[in-house]
Design an enzyme around this catalytic site. Sequence first.
Site, mmCIF file in Angstrom:
data_model
loop_
_atom_site.group_PDB
_atom_site.id
_atom_site.type_symbol
_atom_site.label_atom_id
_atom_site.label_comp_id
_atom_site.label_asym_id
_atom_site.label_seq_id
_atom_site.Cartn_x
_atom_site.Cartn_y
_atom_site.Cartn_z
ATOM 1 N N THR A 10 0.825 -1.134 0.001
ATOM 2 C CA THR A 10 0.022 0.403 -0.213
ATOM 3 C C THR A 10 0.341 1.934 0.270
ATOM 4 O O THR A 10 0.363 2.360 0.225
ATOM 5 C CB THR A 10 -0.841 0.054 1.101
ATOM 6 N N GLY A 11 2.049 1.454 -0.306
ATOM 7 C CA GLY A 11 2.371 2.210 0.215
ATOM 8 C C GLY A 11 3.119 3.122 -1.558
ATOM 9 O O GLY A 11 3.015 2.277 -2.325
ATOM 10 N N ALA A 12 3.820 3.999 -1.181
ATOM 11 C CA ALA A 12 4.505 4.943 -2.229
ATOM 12 C C ALA A 12 5.453 4.186 -2.996
ATOM 13 O O ALA A 12 5.025 3.763 -4.337
ATOM 14 C CB ALA A 12 5.130 5.543 -2.300
ATOM 15 N N VAL A 13 5.922 2.743 -2.979
ATOM 16 C CA VAL A 13 6.729 1.958 -3.562
ATOM 17 C C VAL A 13 6.157 0.420 -4.358
ATOM 18 O O VAL A 13 6.364 0.522 -5.115
ATOM 19 C CB VAL A 13 8.690 1.123 -2.893
ATOM 20 N N ARG A 38 -3.368 -1.838 9.674
ATOM 21 C CA ARG A 38 -4.053 -1.244 9.327
ATOM 22 C C ARG A 38 -4.695 -1.574 7.638
ATOM 23 O O ARG A 38 -5.738 -0.757 7.373
ATOM 24 C CB ARG A 38 -3.881 -0.136 8.907
ATOM 25 N N SER A 39 -4.269 -1.544 6.521
ATOM 26 C CA SER A 39 -4.705 -2.145 4.901
ATOM 27 C C SER A 39 -5.340 -3.091 5.211
ATOM 28 O O SER A 39 -5.833 -3.777 4.285
ATOM 29 C CB SER A 39 -3.396 -2.157 4.686
ATOM 30 N N CYS A 127 18.293 5.367 -2.252
ATOM 31 C CA CYS A 127 17.430 6.078 -3.519
ATOM 32 C C CYS A 127 19.225 7.202 -3.615
ATOM 33 O O CYS A 127 19.433 7.341 -5.156
ATOM 34 C CB CYS A 127 16.317 6.981 -3.153
ATOM 35 N N SER A 157 8.853 11.663 -1.474
ATOM 36 C CA SER A 157 8.636 10.592 -1.969
ATOM 37 C C SER A 157 9.497 9.574 -1.223
ATOM 38 O O SER A 157 8.722 8.623 -1.105
ATOM 39 C CB SER A 157 8.189 10.428 -3.604
ATOM 40 N N LYS A 211 24.511 7.527 4.928
ATOM 41 C CA LYS A 211 24.138 6.627 3.733
ATOM 42 C C LYS A 211 24.984 6.215 1.948
ATOM 43 O O LYS A 211 25.444 5.838 1.520
ATOM 44 C CB LYS A 211 22.936 6.095 3.477
ATOM 45 N N HIS A 240 14.405 12.674 -7.592
ATOM 46 C CA HIS A 240 15.769 13.628 -6.907
ATOM 47 C C HIS A 240 16.497 14.187 -7.843
ATOM 48 O O HIS A 240 16.765 13.528 -9.005
ATOM 49 C CB HIS A 240 16.778 12.185 -6.423
HETATM 50 P P1 A2P Z 1 0.121 0.540 5.830
HETATM 51 O O1 A2P Z 1 -0.359 0.844 4.134
HETATM 52 O O2 A2P Z 1 -0.849 -0.762 6.132
HETATM 53 O O3 A2P Z 1 0.409 1.465 6.576
HETATM 54 P P2 A2P Z 1 5.388 3.898 2.388
HETATM 55 O O4 A2P Z 1 6.340 4.239 2.320
HETATM 56 O O5 A2P Z 1 4.525 4.700 1.293
HETATM 57 O O6 A2P Z 1 4.875 5.388 4.063
HETATM 58 O O7 A2P Z 1 4.982 3.133 3.056
HETATM 59 C C1 A2P Z 1 5.188 2.179 3.444
HETATM 60 C C2 A2P Z 1 4.772 0.591 3.586
HETATM 61 O O8 A2P Z 1 4.749 -0.550 4.535
HETATM 62 C C3 A2P Z 1 3.046 0.486 3.672
HETATM 63 O O9 A2P Z 1 2.809 -0.692 3.098
HETATM 64 C C4 A2P Z 1 2.601 0.284 5.345
HETATM 65 O O10 A2P Z 1 1.460 -0.520 5.610
HETATM 66 C C5 A2P Z 1 3.901 -0.460 4.841
HETATM 67 N N1 A2P Z 1 3.941 -0.719 6.835
HETATM 68 C C6 A2P Z 1 4.291 -0.280 7.839
HETATM 69 N N2 A2P Z 1 4.152 -0.830 9.057
HETATM 70 C C7 A2P Z 1 4.048 -2.181 8.469
HETATM 71 C C8 A2P Z 1 3.611 -3.395 9.091
HETATM 72 N N3 A2P Z 1 4.094 -3.000 11.074
HETATM 73 N N4 A2P Z 1 3.537 -4.011 8.739
HETATM 74 C C9 A2P Z 1 3.686 -4.657 7.308
HETATM 75 N N5 A2P Z 1 3.338 -3.528 6.468
HETATM 76 C C10 A2P Z 1 3.920 -2.256 7.119
#
Ligand code: A2P
Length: 335
Positions: A10-13, A38-39, A127, A157, A211, A240
């Site tokens: 669900t994240g940006a990457v 959460r997702s 990155c 991002s 880094k 970037h």
């Molecule tokens: P979620 O959307 O459920 O929080 P970004 O780098 O764009 O912030 O995205 C981070 C990603 O890592 C999202 O898909 C987020 O899911 C996921 N993530 C964050 N915490 C956890 C966790 N405890 N277990 C699994 N995935 C996680």
Amino acid sequence: MRTVAIVGATGAVGAEFGRVLERRRFPADRYVLLASRRSAGTSVEWLGRRETVRELTAELLRGVDLALFSAGASISREYAPAAAAAGTLVVDNSSAFRMDSGVPLVVPEVNPQAADAHRGIIANPNCSTIIMAVPLWPLHRANRVRRVVVSTYQAVSGAGARAMEELRTQTADVLAGRPPRREVFAHPCAFNVFSHNSAVGPDGLNLEETKLVAETRRIFDDPEFAVAPTCMRVPVLRAHLENLTIEFSRPIDEHAVREILAAAPGVCVVDDRAANHFPMPIEASGRDEVLVGRIRSDPTIPERRGIQLTCCGDQLLKGAALNAVQIAELVLARR
Ligand code: A2P
């Protein structure tokens, strides 16, 4: 045949992984989309369909052939080693294993051979490191680089989907005369530039700069490689830009540099002085290549050994998802 898990779907990457895998026709039969609790149960657009996201558990990683991790270092530390031990190839976009000598740190255009030594986990570099390494490596091979001074202008991002949303809402807030609300960054990012949001160490370098130095040394397999970085955040969504001043060992002119870069994999030269057209985040966004231009001699470095240039790359693509997928393709091709 191949089951591929996306950890952080669900994240940006994570979202970018889907587009890159589709575009490159990655040979997968099944995707397992994982994120936090959460997702769980929500759906995301994935290869043209709506797919349900599940909560990450060790159980769901069982039997997965390839796992692309992009959910932060603590999640990678918790889940990647066991998955790798059970036979999953992990390509990890977090910083968890980048400095681990048993984990290759790979930019396919630079050190593809390093991937061969993997023991289940391969780390995707930071990155800003990748975007500098892609054009710097062919130059270093042609004429050993003694020292690089790099200033970065980094998109939001890199701090995730919420940071991108913060830039959008802050921009709207400021334009509407409202004070910008801050949640991800300590400082306003709209209409502002600030020192990279990572912690500053006792040496005065922030973590992003540390880094950039350490990872470039590992990727170039040169523990002495000299990099003097300054990393900044700018109000840009996803690409970037980096300005480099490079001191070479031997004399070099701008024409030679342009020629080397024109033939370099993953690089596109954008260097039109007449039109004042050089690499820009707005044109690097959505592109696979690192754009390079403003190539010119630096007369303050003696013996015609100095060059200055600008490079710019999509943080979510070459800086993250694309490089990770290229690593996976590399390993599959070598099997
Ligand atoms: P979620 O959307 O459920 O929080 P970004 O780098 O764009 O912030 O995205 C981070 C990603 O890592 C999202 O898909 C987020 O899911 C996921 N993530 C964050 N915490 C956890 C966790 N405890 N277990 C699994 N995935 C996680």
